[in-house]
Structures are given as structure tokens and as C-alpha cells.
Scaffold this motif. Sequence first.
Motif, PDB file in Angstrom:
ATOM      1  N   LEU A  25       0.810  -1.213   0.000  1.00 52.49           N
ATOM      2  CA  LEU A  25       0.000   0.000   0.000  1.00 52.49           C
ATOM      3  C   LEU A  25       0.850   1.272   0.000  1.00 52.49           C
ATOM      4  O   LEU A  25       0.327   2.359  -0.189  1.00 52.49           O
ATOM      5  N   SER A  26       2.142   1.142   0.200  1.00 50.18           N
ATOM      6  CA  SER A  26       2.997   2.310   0.454  1.00 50.18           C
ATOM      7  C   SER A  26       3.106   3.286  -0.706  1.00 50.18           C
ATOM      8  O   SER A  26       3.373   4.470  -0.491  1.00 50.18           O
ATOM      9  N   ASP A  27       2.887   2.859  -1.931  1.00 51.29           N
ATOM     10  CA  ASP A  27       2.997   3.779  -3.063  1.00 51.29           C
ATOM     11  C   ASP A  27       1.641   4.329  -3.515  1.00 51.29           C
ATOM     12  O   ASP A  27       1.536   5.003  -4.532  1.00 51.29           O
ATOM     13  N   LEU A  28       0.582   4.060  -2.735  1.00 49.70           N
ATOM     14  CA  LEU A  28      -0.760   4.518  -3.097  1.00 49.70           C
ATOM     15  C   LEU A  28      -1.137   5.783  -2.340  1.00 49.70           C
ATOM     16  O   LEU A  28      -0.818   5.941  -1.164  1.00 49.70           O
ATOM     17  N   LYS A  29      -1.844   6.674  -3.032  1.00 47.38           N
ATOM     18  CA  LYS A  29      -2.345   7.912  -2.441  1.00 47.38           C
ATOM     19  C   LYS A  29      -3.774   8.137  -2.900  1.00 47.38           C
ATOM     20  O   LYS A  29      -4.169   7.683  -3.969  1.00 47.38           O
ATOM     21  N   LEU A  30      -4.535   8.839  -2.082  1.00 43.41           N
ATOM     22  CA  LEU A  30      -5.871   9.292  -2.465  1.00 43.41           C
ATOM     23  C   LEU A  30      -5.792  10.767  -2.786  1.00 43.41           C
ATOM     24  O   LEU A  30      -5.246  11.553  -2.004  1.00 43.41           O
ATOM     25  N   ARG A  31      -6.323  11.132  -3.945  1.00 38.05           N
ATOM     26  CA  ARG A  31      -6.429  12.545  -4.324  1.00 38.05           C
ATOM     27  C   ARG A  31      -7.912  12.901  -4.298  1.00 38.05           C
ATOM     28  O   ARG A  31      -8.717  12.278  -4.982  1.00 38.05           O
ATOM     29  N   ALA A  46      -1.204   4.333   3.085  1.00 35.14           N
ATOM     30  CA  ALA A  46      -0.521   3.576   4.129  1.00 35.14           C
ATOM     31  C   ALA A  46      -0.005   4.485   5.241  1.00 35.14           C
ATOM     32  O   ALA A  46       0.253   5.663   5.024  1.00 35.14           O
ATOM     33  N   ARG A  47       0.170   3.902   6.415  1.00 35.86           N
ATOM     34  CA  ARG A  47       0.802   4.608   7.532  1.00 35.86           C
ATOM     35  C   ARG A  47       2.313   4.531   7.429  1.00 35.86           C
ATOM     36  O   ARG A  47       3.014   5.420   7.873  1.00 35.86           O
ATOM     37  N   SER A  48       2.814   3.420   6.858  1.00 38.35           N
ATOM     38  CA  SER A  48       4.259   3.201   6.752  1.00 38.35           C
ATOM     39  C   SER A  48       4.562   2.404   5.491  1.00 38.35           C
ATOM     40  O   SER A  48       3.657   1.831   4.879  1.00 38.35           O
ATOM     41  N   ALA A  49       5.832   2.343   5.142  1.00 39.56           N
ATOM     42  CA  ALA A  49       6.252   1.606   3.952  1.00 39.56           C
ATOM     43  C   ALA A  49       5.988   0.109   4.079  1.00 39.56           C
ATOM     44  O   ALA A  49       5.920  -0.596   3.075  1.00 39.56           O
ATOM     45  N   THR A  58      -9.667  -5.410   2.798  1.00 40.84           N
ATOM     46  CA  THR A  58     -10.082  -4.003   2.754  1.00 40.84           C
ATOM     47  C   THR A  58      -9.167  -3.167   3.637  1.00 40.84           C
ATOM     48  O   THR A  58      -8.564  -3.673   4.599  1.00 40.84           O
ATOM     49  N   TRP A  59      -9.084  -1.873   3.296  1.00 43.23           N
ATOM     50  CA  TRP A  59      -8.262  -0.904   4.028  1.00 43.23           C
ATOM     51  C   TRP A  59      -9.017   0.419   3.979  1.00 43.23           C
ATOM     52  O   TRP A  59      -9.438   0.848   2.910  1.00 43.23           O
ATOM     53  N   VAL A  60      -9.189   1.058   5.132  1.00 46.31           N
ATOM     54  CA  VAL A  60      -9.974   2.282   5.211  1.00 46.31           C
ATOM     55  C   VAL A  60      -9.078   3.465   5.575  1.00 46.31           C
ATOM     56  O   VAL A  60      -8.311   3.416   6.541  1.00 46.31           O
ATOM     57  N   VAL A  61      -9.207   4.539   4.777  1.00 43.74           N
ATOM     58  CA  VAL A  61      -8.517   5.806   5.022  1.00 43.74           C
ATOM     59  C   VAL A  61      -9.587   6.839   5.329  1.00 43.74           C
ATOM     60  O   VAL A  61     -10.568   6.953   4.588  1.00 43.74           O
ATOM     61  N   ASN A  71      -5.906   4.066   8.456  1.00 45.18           N
ATOM     62  CA  ASN A  71      -5.022   5.225   8.452  1.00 45.18           C
ATOM     63  C   ASN A  71      -5.887   6.461   8.605  1.00 45.18           C
ATOM     64  O   ASN A  71      -6.661   6.795   7.708  1.00 45.18           O
ATOM     65  N   GLY A  72      -5.786   7.121   9.755  1.00 43.59           N
ATOM     66  CA  GLY A  72      -6.656   8.242  10.075  1.00 43.59           C
ATOM     67  C   GLY A  72      -5.959   9.587  10.002  1.00 43.59           C
ATOM     68  O   GLY A  72      -4.759   9.689  10.251  1.00 43.59           O
ATOM     69  N   TYR A  73      -6.735  10.601   9.649  1.00 49.78           N
ATOM     70  CA  TYR A  73      -6.232  11.964   9.517  1.00 49.78           C
ATOM     71  C   TYR A  73      -7.068  12.925  10.347  1.00 49.78           C
ATOM     72  O   TYR A  73      -8.259  12.700  10.564  1.00 49.78           O
ATOM     73  N   LEU A  74      -6.449  14.019  10.773  1.00 52.19           N
ATOM     74  CA  LEU A  74      -7.152  15.093  11.465  1.00 52.19           C
ATOM     75  C   LEU A  74      -8.071  15.812  10.490  1.00 52.19           C
ATOM     76  O   LEU A  74      -7.841  15.796   9.272  1.00 52.19           O
ATOM     77  N   VAL A  75      -9.081  16.478  11.013  1.00 52.93           N
ATOM     78  CA  VAL A  75     -10.027  17.222  10.178  1.00 52.93           C
ATOM     79  C   VAL A  75      -9.291  18.218   9.286  1.00 52.93           C
ATOM     80  O   VAL A  75      -9.627  18.401   8.122  1.00 52.93           O
TER      81      VAL A  75
END
Length: 163
Positions: A25-31, A46-49, A58-61, A71-75
Motif C-alpha cells: 500500500l505504500s505507493d498509493l495515495k488518495l487525491r 498507508a501509515r508506513s512503507a 479491505t483498508w480504510v482511510v 489510516n486516520g487523519y485530522l479534520v
Amino acid sequence: ISEILEADVLSRRYVELAGPAGAPLSDLKLRIVGANGAVLVTVDVARSAADTMPSRGTWVVGGIAGTSVDNGYLVSQWDLPSSSGTVQLVRVTGSTVTLVDVVGYGTPAAQVVSAPTETRRGQPAPDPAGKALLRRPPSLDTMNNAADFCRGVASPNGANAST
């Protein structure tokens, strides 16, 4: 991309990805793309390489307050456009950005300002209207967001049930 929830408070919105267990998952990004075609935010899947797709497939961002988020992010780092938008899953290798999947919902922008420019596959998925967008079981990809996605009950890291 197998599920999108944009209709909740910012810190619980998410994008669920599906894939084979063990896939890197390390080379994937959501735009996340706004109605004007501008990329609003790009986040790491991903959180790490070392992160790989878990055995559940399944994997949830998403926002840190969401349940079942891998992998969670701040607002301040994360948001999804309400009612209309585009989510691109891209692979970044050096300076090359390759589109892996894209889901446009509601009335997505005609084109993204920077490559890759695609904002949907076929016709856009419906406006979620307060529900999650779910890839219809059995997770077929017909290359048409309108045919592949339906509104339904949010089920992060769970089975999608079409409505």
C-alpha cells in the motif's frame, strides 16, 4: 475503491479500498478533487512503507474519529466534497503518477487540473444523499461509476449490501 462515506461529520468520512491480501500500500495515495477540478488534498493510503492489504481484503482511510479506520487523519488534513466530488486512487513511483481507480459522484468536475485528469469512469455515481456509496456486490468493475456504485448503509471494513 469499494466504498465512500462523505455524508458524515468531517472526522468520520472515509474511503475504503479493496484488494488482495498482502498487496503493498505504500505507493498509493488518495487525491480528493473539488468541483472546480483542483486537487483539494492528497493523502497517503498507508501509515508506513511496511503496510500491506490485510487478510480481510479491505483498508480504510479517513478521519481519525471513524471506526474501522486503518489510516486516520485530522479534520484539518482530510475532507471529502459533499454531494458532488471525485476520489482518485493513484500510484506514485518517483515523479510518475498513475491512476489506479477513480470514483466521481454527484456532478464531478469535468477534468482535474493536474494529471491524471479523469474524474469518473463512465457516468458518475449518484449523489450519496446522506448515505455511503457502495460498490455493488460482487465488487465488479464495469468501468462505469453509475452502474458500479449505489447508495447504502456505511460498512467500513465490512461487506457491502446494495440497496
